[in-house]
Design an enzyme around this catalytic site. Structure first.
Site, PDB file in Angstrom:
ATOM      1  N   MET A   1       0.879  -1.125  -0.181  1.00 49.35           N
ATOM      2  CA  MET A   1      -0.060   0.022   0.220  1.00 49.35           C
ATOM      3  C   MET A   1       0.852   1.346   0.209  1.00 49.35           C
ATOM      4  O   MET A   1       1.720   1.291   0.710  1.00 49.35           O
ATOM      5  CB  MET A   1      -0.900   0.025   1.268  1.00 49.35           C
ATOM      6  CG  MET A   1      -1.843  -1.181   1.306  1.00 49.35           C
ATOM      7  SD  MET A   1      -2.884  -1.221   2.966  1.00 49.35           S
ATOM      8  CE  MET A   1      -3.925   0.333   2.688  1.00 49.35           C
TER       9      MET A   1
ATOM     10  N   GLU B   1       4.470  -8.126   2.696  1.00 51.90           N
ATOM     11  CA  GLU B   1       4.691  -8.958   3.886  1.00 51.90           C
ATOM     12  C   GLU B   1       4.362  -8.234   5.194  1.00 51.90           C
ATOM     13  O   GLU B   1       3.768  -8.912   5.985  1.00 51.90           O
ATOM     14  CB  GLU B   1       6.321  -8.894   4.128  1.00 51.90           C
ATOM     15  CG  GLU B   1       6.946  -9.887   2.712  1.00 51.90           C
ATOM     16  CD  GLU B   1       7.496  -9.038   1.789  1.00 51.90           C
ATOM     17  OE1 GLU B   1       8.399  -9.255   1.033  1.00 51.90           O
ATOM     18  OE2 GLU B   1       6.850  -7.687   1.647  1.00 51.90           O
TER      19      GLU B   1
END
Length: 317
Positions: free
Chosen positions: A109, A123
């Site tokens: 993001m 992750e």
């Protein structure tokens, strides 16, 4: 191109290529449909999560070798959670919850008009989602088992990740200990690291928030991980449908990369199918004027993603 000291299993890579070509499109369609099914109840925090029962059914129906095959094939639909309007570099990640066997999908993001330090890596999305759900991740699938140094440091903060296995479609199967053999981890400061579900007794200053909002904010604050600064932070977002989304800070022993409370809340917002346009109000619990004060950074990021939305700041002890 950096040097890769690890060997990949060519059989895994060959099988993944065959599966992607033969069933990839159909399987992605099924996964997307399952993930877009109606939420299991108001306030449910199961967005972006493929339950074990449904994962097992897909493994059987498509004659896959096991859950790792499914995780690797699910990387493509996981990219649907990526929001990288600046880089246009889409990253998908899939985690296997140790406690449930569910799969958690997520992506990177980015936040235009905010600084790059607010960026959430794929992750980090998955591990933060697991923290929100009170679970740990035993296996993590990414497109290449080569997470950046930022991610290796963030992942090392989680007490359960030392034995976490990272897999990729190239055929790598590595542990965090192999990827980050000599980490600067919480043990250096005598800490155990973040344990999902751990709680710390905290209290909010007097406030005028609706009772459900205050309760949710305090609950998130009690789950914040702040052993180094002793300055926790939590956010609750009120949505247009009346639901609430929360997030809490997860500090790193290295300080940076710490996950801020609004970043964590925006991860859950996205995972549960909402957008910034659904936010109608936000509240932050932190320790104003302390060594770590989330007031300015939260206001900056909120203004970038949802301009004009009011932010209420509540003192936290």
């Amino acid at each position: 191109m950096s040097f890769n000291p690890f060997s990949a299993d060519p059989e895994i890579r060959s099988r993944q290529e065959r599966l992607a070509q033969s069933i990839g499109t159909a399987l992605k369609g099924e996964i997307v449909e399952l993930l877009s099914a109606p939420r299991r109840g108001a306030g449910a925090n199961d967005g972006g999560v493929l339950p074990k029962q449904e994962a097992d059914a897909l493994i059987s129906r498509y004659a896959l070798a096991g859950v790792e095959d499914l995780m690797l094939l699910a990387l493509q639909p996981a990219q649907d959670y990526a929001r990288p309007p600046i880089s246009r570099f889409f990253v998908g990640a899939v985690g296997l919850e140790r406690e449930t066997g569910n799969l958690v999908l997520g992506g990177n993001m980015e936040f235009p008009a905010g600084h790059l330090g607010f960026t959430v890596h794929g992750e980090g999305f998955v591990l933060t989602r697991a923290a929100s759900r009170g679970t740990t991740i035993s296996h993590l699938a990414i497109s290449e088992a080569h997470p950046c140094a930022h991610c290796r440091q963030y992942l090392s903060e989680f007490a359960a990740t030392r034995d976490m296995i990272l897999i990729d479609p190239l055929g790598h199967r590595l542990t965090m200990a192999q990827l980050y053999p000599w980490p600067f981890d919480p043990g250096y400061l005598g800490e155990a690291g973040y344990v999902p579900g751990a709680r710390h007794e905290r209290s909010l200053a007097a406030n005028d928030l609706p009772a459900p909002t205050a309760t949710a904010l305090l609950d998130a604050a009690c789950r914040a991980h702040a052993p180094y600064s002793k300055c926790p932070g939590a956010v609750v977002l009120t949505l247009s449908d009346g639901n609430l989304v929360t997030g809490f800070a997860i500090e790193s022993v290295a300080f940076n990369p710490t996950m801020g409370p609004l970043q964590a809340a925006l991860i859950d917002l996205s995972a549960n199918g909402y957008a910034a346009a659904d936010i109608t109000a936000a509240a932050l619990a932190c320790m104003p004027g302390a060594d770590v004060d989330y007031s300015a950074s939260t206001a900056e990021l909120l203004a970038a993603v949802a301009p004009g939305i009011p932010l209420t700041i509540i003192g936290l002890t």
